[in-house]
Structures are given as C-alpha cells and as structure tokens.
Motif scaffolding. Structure first.
Motif, PDB file in Angstrom:
ATOM      1  N   PRO A 114       0.827  -1.211   0.000  1.00  0.00           N
ATOM      2  CA  PRO A 114       0.000   0.000   0.000  1.00  0.00           C
ATOM      3  C   PRO A 114       0.860   1.259   0.000  1.00  0.00           C
ATOM      4  N   ILE A 115       0.396   2.291  -0.686  1.00  0.00           N
ATOM      5  CA  ILE A 115       1.119   3.553  -0.776  1.00  0.00           C
ATOM      6  C   ILE A 115       0.774   4.435   0.419  1.00  0.00           C
ATOM      7  N   LEU A 116       1.801   4.990   1.056  1.00  0.00           N
ATOM      8  CA  LEU A 116       1.588   5.978   2.113  1.00  0.00           C
ATOM      9  C   LEU A 116       1.521   7.356   1.472  1.00  0.00           C
ATOM     10  N   PHE A 117       0.325   7.947   1.417  1.00  0.00           N
ATOM     11  CA  PHE A 117       0.190   9.268   0.814  1.00  0.00           C
ATOM     12  C   PHE A 117       0.522  10.371   1.812  1.00  0.00           C
ATOM     13  N   VAL A 118       0.401  10.094   3.113  1.00  0.00           N
ATOM     14  CA  VAL A 118       0.791  11.044   4.151  1.00  0.00           C
ATOM     15  C   VAL A 118       1.584  10.292   5.204  1.00  0.00           C
ATOM     16  N   VAL A 119       2.762  10.795   5.560  1.00  0.00           N
ATOM     17  CA  VAL A 119       3.595  10.198   6.600  1.00  0.00           C
ATOM     18  C   VAL A 119       3.566  11.131   7.806  1.00  0.00           C
ATOM     19  N   ASP A 120       3.021  10.660   8.927  1.00  0.00           N
ATOM     20  CA  ASP A 120       2.873  11.496  10.119  1.00  0.00           C
ATOM     21  C   ASP A 120       3.018  10.616  11.366  1.00  0.00           C
ATOM     22  N   PRO A 121       4.027  10.857  12.208  1.00  0.00           N
ATOM     23  CA  PRO A 121       5.082  11.866  11.992  1.00  0.00           C
ATOM     24  C   PRO A 121       6.240  11.253  11.237  1.00  0.00           C
ATOM     25  N   PRO A 122       6.884  11.997  10.363  1.00  0.00           N
ATOM     26  CA  PRO A 122       8.079  11.485   9.698  1.00  0.00           C
ATOM     27  C   PRO A 122       9.277  11.553  10.631  1.00  0.00           C
ATOM     28  N   LYS A 123      10.336  10.852  10.287  1.00  0.00           N
ATOM     29  CA  LYS A 123      11.509  10.791  11.157  1.00  0.00           C
ATOM     30  C   LYS A 123      12.407  12.013  10.994  1.00  0.00           C
ATOM     31  N   LYS A 124      12.357  12.681   9.861  1.00  0.00           N
ATOM     32  CA  LYS A 124      13.295  13.754   9.573  1.00  0.00           C
ATOM     33  C   LYS A 124      12.645  15.134   9.517  1.00  0.00           C
ATOM     34  N   HIS A 125      11.392  15.290  10.019  1.00  0.00           N
ATOM     35  CA  HIS A 125      10.740  16.600   9.926  1.00  0.00           C
ATOM     36  C   HIS A 125       9.688  16.720  11.027  1.00  0.00           C
ATOM     37  N   ASN A 126       9.319  17.960  11.346  1.00  0.00           N
ATOM     38  CA  ASN A 126       8.373  18.208  12.437  1.00  0.00           C
ATOM     39  C   ASN A 126       6.919  18.173  11.997  1.00  0.00           C
ATOM     40  N   HIS A 127       6.663  18.203  10.698  1.00  0.00           N
ATOM     41  CA  HIS A 127       5.295  18.218  10.183  1.00  0.00           C
ATOM     42  C   HIS A 127       5.038  16.989   9.313  1.00  0.00           C
ATOM     43  N   PRO A 128       3.766  16.661   9.080  1.00  0.00           N
ATOM     44  CA  PRO A 128       3.457  15.548   8.169  1.00  0.00           C
ATOM     45  C   PRO A 128       3.995  15.817   6.765  1.00  0.00           C
ATOM     46  N   LEU A 129       4.404  14.763   6.092  1.00  0.00           N
ATOM     47  CA  LEU A 129       4.890  14.858   4.718  1.00  0.00           C
ATOM     48  C   LEU A 129       3.878  14.197   3.782  1.00  0.00           C
ATOM     49  N   THR A 130       3.632  14.833   2.646  1.00  0.00           N
ATOM     50  CA  THR A 130       2.643  14.363   1.680  1.00  0.00           C
ATOM     51  C   THR A 130       3.333  13.887   0.415  1.00  0.00           C
ATOM     52  N   PHE A 131       2.880  12.762  -0.100  1.00  0.00           N
ATOM     53  CA  PHE A 131       3.451  12.214  -1.331  1.00  0.00           C
ATOM     54  C   PHE A 131       3.226  13.175  -2.493  1.00  0.00           C
ATOM     55  N   PHE A 132       4.289  13.431  -3.257  1.00  0.00           N
ATOM     56  CA  PHE A 132       4.230  14.340  -4.398  1.00  0.00           C
ATOM     57  C   PHE A 132       4.664  13.575  -5.639  1.00  0.00           C
ATOM     58  N   PRO A 133       3.736  13.175  -6.517  1.00  0.00           N
ATOM     59  CA  PRO A 133       4.083  12.273  -7.624  1.00  0.00           C
ATOM     60  C   PRO A 133       4.947  12.897  -8.702  1.00  0.00           C
ATOM     61  N   ARG A 134       4.932  14.235  -8.860  1.00  0.00           N
ATOM     62  CA  ARG A 134       5.724  14.863  -9.922  1.00  0.00           C
ATOM     63  C   ARG A 134       6.990  15.464  -9.319  1.00  0.00           C
ATOM     64  N   GLN A 135       7.928  14.577  -8.988  1.00  0.00           N
ATOM     65  CA  GLN A 135       9.113  14.976  -8.241  1.00  0.00           C
ATOM     66  C   GLN A 135      10.311  15.269  -9.133  1.00  0.00           C
ATOM     67  N   THR A 136      10.110  15.481 -10.425  1.00  0.00           N
ATOM     68  CA  THR A 136      11.215  15.555 -11.376  1.00  0.00           C
ATOM     69  C   THR A 136      12.278  16.579 -10.989  1.00  0.00           C
ATOM     70  N   SER A 137      11.860  17.742 -10.470  1.00  0.00           N
ATOM     71  CA  SER A 137      12.830  18.820 -10.234  1.00  0.00           C
ATOM     72  C   SER A 137      13.039  19.117  -8.754  1.00  0.00           C
ATOM     73  N   LEU A 138      12.714  18.187  -7.875  1.00  0.00           N
ATOM     74  CA  LEU A 138      12.816  18.432  -6.438  1.00  0.00           C
ATOM     75  C   LEU A 138      14.065  17.761  -5.859  1.00  0.00           C
ATOM     76  N   THR A 139      14.889  18.557  -5.204  1.00  0.00           N
ATOM     77  CA  THR A 139      16.084  18.028  -4.545  1.00  0.00           C
ATOM     78  C   THR A 139      15.765  17.665  -3.104  1.00  0.00           C
ATOM     79  N   CYS A 140      16.165  16.488  -2.686  1.00  0.00           N
ATOM     80  CA  CYS A 140      15.884  15.991  -1.334  1.00  0.00           C
ATOM     81  C   CYS A 140      16.714  16.774  -0.315  1.00  0.00           C
ATOM     82  N   ASN A 141      16.045  17.270   0.741  1.00  0.00           N
ATOM     83  CA  ASN A 141      16.748  18.000   1.799  1.00  0.00           C
ATOM     84  C   ASN A 141      17.614  17.087   2.657  1.00  0.00           C
ATOM     85  N   VAL A 142      17.334  15.814   2.659  1.00  0.00           N
ATOM     86  CA  VAL A 142      18.075  14.880   3.511  1.00  0.00           C
ATOM     87  C   VAL A 142      19.374  14.427   2.851  1.00  0.00           C
ATOM     88  N   CYS A 143      19.300  14.019   1.585  1.00  0.00           N
ATOM     89  CA  CYS A 143      20.499  13.505   0.911  1.00  0.00           C
ATOM     90  C   CYS A 143      21.131  14.526  -0.033  1.00  0.00           C
TER      91      CYS A 143
END
Length: 268
Positions: A114-143
């Motif tokens: 199953p796909i997690l569309f919202v991760v709450d709470p995530p391990k690396k952030h203070n707010h819930p994270l939402t799945f974004f399917p069009r990630q072509t130009s997004l740089t990850c803040n973690v890596c």
C-alpha cells in the motif's frame, strides 16, 4: 499455476511472520525475504515464493512512477549490470518491474505494498509529509540529491523535500569507515566540507552526518547509509560502550551490558 516442472500450492497462513532465513528463507523467484505471512510453496522441491511474485501481472501502473507503465522483467543475477529498486535501494535481480524509458526498477513486493500518501510523523521533519508524484525537479533535503525515479514527499509550509528512503535514515549510527558514532544534522556550518567516504564536496545546505568527537568529520547522508559501510542499525537509544563503562556513582555494573541504576529497582 505452475513454476518450472512443478505445481505451486497456495498457503494462506503461516505461524512465522517472516521466512526462516536459516532454512531457505528467501523467495525463489526474486531472491528476497518475505514481507508477510502469505506465500506459495512447492511441496516437491521445498521452495517458496512471494505471493506478489507469483501473482505479478505483466504490466502495471504505479503511483510512485505515474508517467509510464512498468513492465515485468527477468534478469539473472550474474548479469554485469547493477539495478537498484527505487523504493527500497535493494538490488533488483531475477524478477522486477522495469520502466525502459526512465530506467526505473521496483520489486514486485514493493510494487504491491500500500502507498503511504501522508507520513505522520516522519523521522526527519516536524510536520506531516505528503506524497508528491511529480518529483522531477525536487532536490531531497536529507540527501541533497535530485533522483528523478525516487518517490518523494513534501512539506509545503516548510519547503521541505524528502525521498521515501531518506526520511527513514537513522539519527545516530556507526559506520565502518569511522571509529566513532556519527549523528544526522539537517545542515552543516558554512565552510568547505569533504565527505569522509567519497572525498567529494559536501553541500552544507542539505542533510549530512557528523562526528561529535571529530569536529572536522562530515559524511554525505547517502554515503553514510550505503550497505557497504552501515549495518542498518539505528543507535539513537543505544548507549555507547564508553558511556556504559564510565562509573560516575549512579549505577552498579552487574555484568557485561547489565547495570543497576540508582533510580530504578531492576537490572537494566
């Protein structure tokens, strides 16, 4: 159905949550461990198969890769090329789904989860994270990397981006390339940093790992969590050996790894 020369018999309940890795524990189709209790087995040759691998359709559309269809493919492990699943970073050999346009790979067991569309709470952030399917130009803040095939989650209010794998990186870990523990930091102080593994420049604006005892030691997040240098263990709540053996009068050493703390009645 049949696999090779034998019939495959369904088994829908097992008293083990995972395959016994000491007893032919991996799936004989994809060569990876089980994620649940449902699987198929052959009662003639004592091999077992993931339910997802046996029931995999020839072609699928997946939310983590919405642009193109994924084709079921087979590749023997002695193939010279190395494929990595974009959901789990495990090697993709034997049976996997493949996008020939983007060179994206995903294991059948990952594709059917199953796909997690919202991760709450995530391990690396203070707010819930939402799945974004069009990630072509997004740089990850973690890596700090732009990886077009990796599933990406975002926090709009903070402009925070994390790959699905990266947001579960450990906070504290031990790496084989360094003699101290290293800790995750969301950004490094402004100066010239060079990774302790790959020796390349580290961008201080993104996440990295540092050593509290060696002020000049920094490692890329993706380098620190590589399978060849990290054993996969999170050490955030695990005391270091130096902390355990240092006697400040607050505890009594009962045996190796066991103490009696003055604020608790039982052994720890």
């Amino acid at each position: 159905m049949s696999f090779g020369d034998h019939h495959v018999v369904p088994l829908f309940w097992c008293n083990n949550k995972e395959f016994d890795t000491n007893d032919g524990g991996c799936c004989d189709i994809c060569r990876h461990l089980n994620f649940g209790t449902d699987y198929y087995f052959c009662n003639k040759c004592n091999v077992r198969f993931h339910k997802e691998c046996v029931q995999s359709p020839p072609k699928i559309k997946h939310p983590y890769h919405p642009e193109h269809s994924l084709q079921l493919s087979f590749c023997p492990p002695n193939n010279a090329r190395y494929f990595e699943g974009f959901c789990c970073r495990r090697r993709a050999s034997w049976l996997f789904y493949h996008c020939t346009t983007c060179q994206a790979f995903i294991h059948p067991t990952c594709a059917m989860k199953p796909i997690l569309f919202v991760v709450d709470p995530p391990k690396k952030h203070n707010h819930p994270l939402t799945f974004f399917p069009r990630q072509t130009s997004l740089t990850c803040n973690v890596c700090g990397l732009l990886r077009k095939t990796n599933p990406t989650y975002v926090c709009v209010r903070c402009n925070f981006v994390a790959h699905n794998i990266c947001m579960y990186f450990p906070r504290i870990m031990k790496m084989s390339r360094h003699h101290h523990r290293i800790s995750y930091i969301p950004s490094a102080p402004s100066r010239d940093w060079f990774c302790g593994v790959c020796r390349q420049n580290v961008n201080g604006g993104y996440g990295a790992y540092t050593c509290e005892k060696c002020n000049d030691y920094v490692v890329h997040s993706i380098c620190a969590t590589g399978k060849d240098v990290w054993d996969g263990k999170e050490l955030e709540c695990v005391l270091e050996e130096d902390d355990i053996t240092q006697d400040d009068g607050s505890f009594e050493m009962i045996s190796e790894g066991v103490i009696l703390y003055f604020l608790h009645d039982h052994h720890l």
